[in-house]
Design a protein around this motif. Structure first.
Motif, PDB file in Angstrom:
ATOM      1  N   ARG A 126     -24.640   9.921   4.224  1.00 29.28           N
ATOM      2  CA  ARG A 126     -23.904  10.880   3.409  1.00 29.28           C
ATOM      3  C   ARG A 126     -24.360  10.752   1.940  1.00 29.28           C
ATOM      4  NH1 ARG A 126     -17.969   9.758   6.080  1.00 29.28           N
ATOM      5  NH2 ARG A 126     -18.409  10.769   8.098  1.00 29.28           N
ATOM      6  N   SER A 156     -24.574   9.809  -1.833  1.00 30.78           N
ATOM      7  CA  SER A 156     -24.021   8.652  -2.576  1.00 30.78           C
ATOM      8  C   SER A 156     -23.222   9.141  -3.777  1.00 30.78           C
ATOM      9  CB  SER A 156     -25.153   7.737  -3.048  1.00 30.78           C
ATOM     10  OG  SER A 156     -24.640   6.712  -3.879  1.00 30.78           O
ATOM     11  N   TRP A 157     -22.049   8.502  -3.966  1.00 39.49           N
ATOM     12  CA  TRP A 157     -21.231   8.833  -5.146  1.00 39.49           C
ATOM     13  C   TRP A 157     -21.721   8.090  -6.387  1.00 39.49           C
ATOM     14  CZ3 TRP A 157     -17.314  12.396  -5.366  1.00 39.49           C
ATOM     15  CH2 TRP A 157     -16.876  12.935  -4.141  1.00 39.49           C
ATOM     16  N   GLU A 158     -22.407   7.011  -6.149  1.00 38.11           N
ATOM     17  CA  GLU A 158     -22.847   6.200  -7.273  1.00 38.11           C
ATOM     18  C   GLU A 158     -24.209   6.654  -7.794  1.00 38.11           C
ATOM     19  OE1 GLU A 158     -22.826   2.150  -6.124  1.00 38.11           O
ATOM     20  OE2 GLU A 158     -20.690   2.109  -5.601  1.00 38.11           O
ATOM     21  N   THR A 186     -28.653   1.182  -1.450  1.00 42.28           N
ATOM     22  CA  THR A 186     -28.902   1.918  -2.690  1.00 42.28           C
ATOM     23  C   THR A 186     -30.360   2.359  -2.843  1.00 42.28           C
ATOM     24  OG1 THR A 186     -29.335  -0.136  -3.892  1.00 42.28           O
ATOM     25  CG2 THR A 186     -27.039   0.672  -3.849  1.00 42.28           C
ATOM     26  N   SER A 204     -28.798   8.799  -0.806  1.00 45.88           N
ATOM     27  CA  SER A 204     -27.947   8.814   0.388  1.00 45.88           C
ATOM     28  C   SER A 204     -27.430   7.427   0.668  1.00 45.88           C
ATOM     29  CB  SER A 204     -28.740   9.317   1.610  1.00 45.88           C
ATOM     30  OG  SER A 204     -29.199  10.636   1.404  1.00 45.88           O
ATOM     31  N   ARG A 205     -26.276   7.355   1.228  1.00 46.45           N
ATOM     32  CA  ARG A 205     -25.711   6.072   1.641  1.00 46.45           C
ATOM     33  C   ARG A 205     -25.506   6.091   3.154  1.00 46.45           C
ATOM     34  NH1 ARG A 205     -20.394   6.217   2.976  1.00 46.45           N
ATOM     35  NH2 ARG A 205     -19.194   8.096   2.390  1.00 46.45           N
ATOM     36  N   ARG A 234     -26.623   9.674  -7.876  1.00 40.76           N
ATOM     37  CA  ARG A 234     -26.820  11.083  -7.602  1.00 40.76           C
ATOM     38  C   ARG A 234     -28.214  11.323  -6.999  1.00 40.76           C
ATOM     39  NH1 ARG A 234     -22.168  14.212  -7.891  1.00 40.76           N
ATOM     40  NH2 ARG A 234     -20.777  13.233  -9.417  1.00 40.76           N
TER      41      ARG A 234
END
Length: 334
Positions: free
Chosen positions: A54, A56-58, A23, A63-64, A60
């Motif tokens: 890619r 991150s969906w959590e 994170t 990157s994850r 904004r």
């Protein structure tokens, strides 16, 4: 460590950190690494291009990391695919080059006739001799080693020699001195001289050879095995070298029928006759009785007799002593 699969040092460091802290944001990474934000962004962009991170969906804008078992294996598989494509391209290039070379050689052979041709087997050699002899205009020069010539060879040579002489072609033949002990060969040499040919003899000859008009030469593939065929040479360089060899041997030869008189002159002071001198030279070269006999065109028994006579004349008890005594008298060049 991952440079070989396309991962730069900064990108690898950032990826390893993200695997531990998924994170972490750009600003945090920059502070943690002691880098500028731009340097971290560049490393993340490289990871994104390699599909190792890619969005991150959590979080904004963050990157994850992609699971290394998936991401790195896909990267390796991608490189393997590139390698396969490269190998395929190289194989196709090799094939194209081979075709180009083959086309070039075919074109080269079509416009540049070979200067070396092979006549395989006795029949092909005889056919070649007959064909070139009919095309000859000025001169034929021949080495005929082996001493006594086979009856079939004498039979096939007579009409060709007669045809050449009737067309005023100069015919010069060199036989071995030993033909004087073979009636059919000596009679043929006598006949050839009576028809206008020139015949000389020497103690030994290097190989069987025919030269036509100083432009084409025929030599055996293997001097020790006439049945293997012959090479027909038309390149000026090799033919000129063989021509020079012929002239050198020709000048050293004796006119047919004069050997015995000359040998008597040489033997009057004890010096060896030509054939004896040849035996001394061949003995000095370490050749066996069988090889010496073949080179002189005589039997092994005759070769041994000549050696024995020389040993008796010089009082030598061994062949080694014979060579030493012959050298002392100047009979042998060492």
């Amino acid at each position: 460590m991952l440079k070989e699969i396309g991962l730069g040092q900064d990108a690898e460091y950032a990826y390893r950190t993200l695997l531990k802290e998924p994170t972490a944001e750009v600003q945090v990474l920059a502070e943690q690494f002691g880098w500028s934000v731009d340097r971290v962004s560049t490393a993340l962009a490289e990871l994104s291009e390699l599909s190792l991170v890619r969005p991150s969906w959590e979080n904004r804008g963050s990157s994850r990391p992609v699971d290394p078992e998936l991401g790195l294996k896909m990267l390796i598989q991608s490189q393997e695919m590139e390698l396969l494509k490269l190998q395929q391209t190289l194989s196709e290039s090799k094939l194209a080059v081979a075709r180009l070379i083959a086309d070039y050689r075919d074109e080269e052979d079509r416009f540049a006739p070979s200067t070396v041709k092979l006549a395989s087997g006795p029949d092909a050699v005889q056919a070649c001799i007959e064909r070139i002899s009919h095309e000859c205009h000025d001169e034929v020069e021949v080495f005929l080693p082996g001493g006594a010539q086979p009856a079939v060879s004498l039979q096939e040579s007579r009409p060709l020699d007669l045809m050449l002489l009737e067309r005023s072609v100069r015919v010069r033949c060199v036989y071995l001195d030993s033909i004087r002990n073979d009636r059919p060969t000596s009679e043929y040499a006598q006949w050839l001289g009576e028809q206008g040919g020139q015949v000389r003899t020497v103690p030994q000859l290097p190989l069987r050879m025919i030269i036509w008009d100083r432009r084409v030469a025929l030599v055996p593939v293997d001097p020790l095995d006439q049945d293997r065929g012959a090479f027909l040479l038309s390149s000026p360089g090799p033919v000129a070298a063989l021509q020079a060899l012929f002239e050198q041997v020709w000048q050293m030869g004796s006119r047919f029928g004069e050997e015995r008189e000359r040998d008597r002159c040489r033997n009057s002071d004890g010096a060896p006759a030509d054939q004896e001198a040849a035996v001394l030279g061949l003995l000095a070269a370490g050749l066996t009785d069988e090889v010496i006999a073949r080179k002189l065109g005589v039997s092994v028994r005759t070769s041994r007799r000549i050696t024995a006579e020389l040993m008796s004349r010089l009082g030598a008890r061994s062949r080694f002593q014979l060579g030493a005594l012959a050298a002392q008298r100047g009979w042998l060049t060492v």
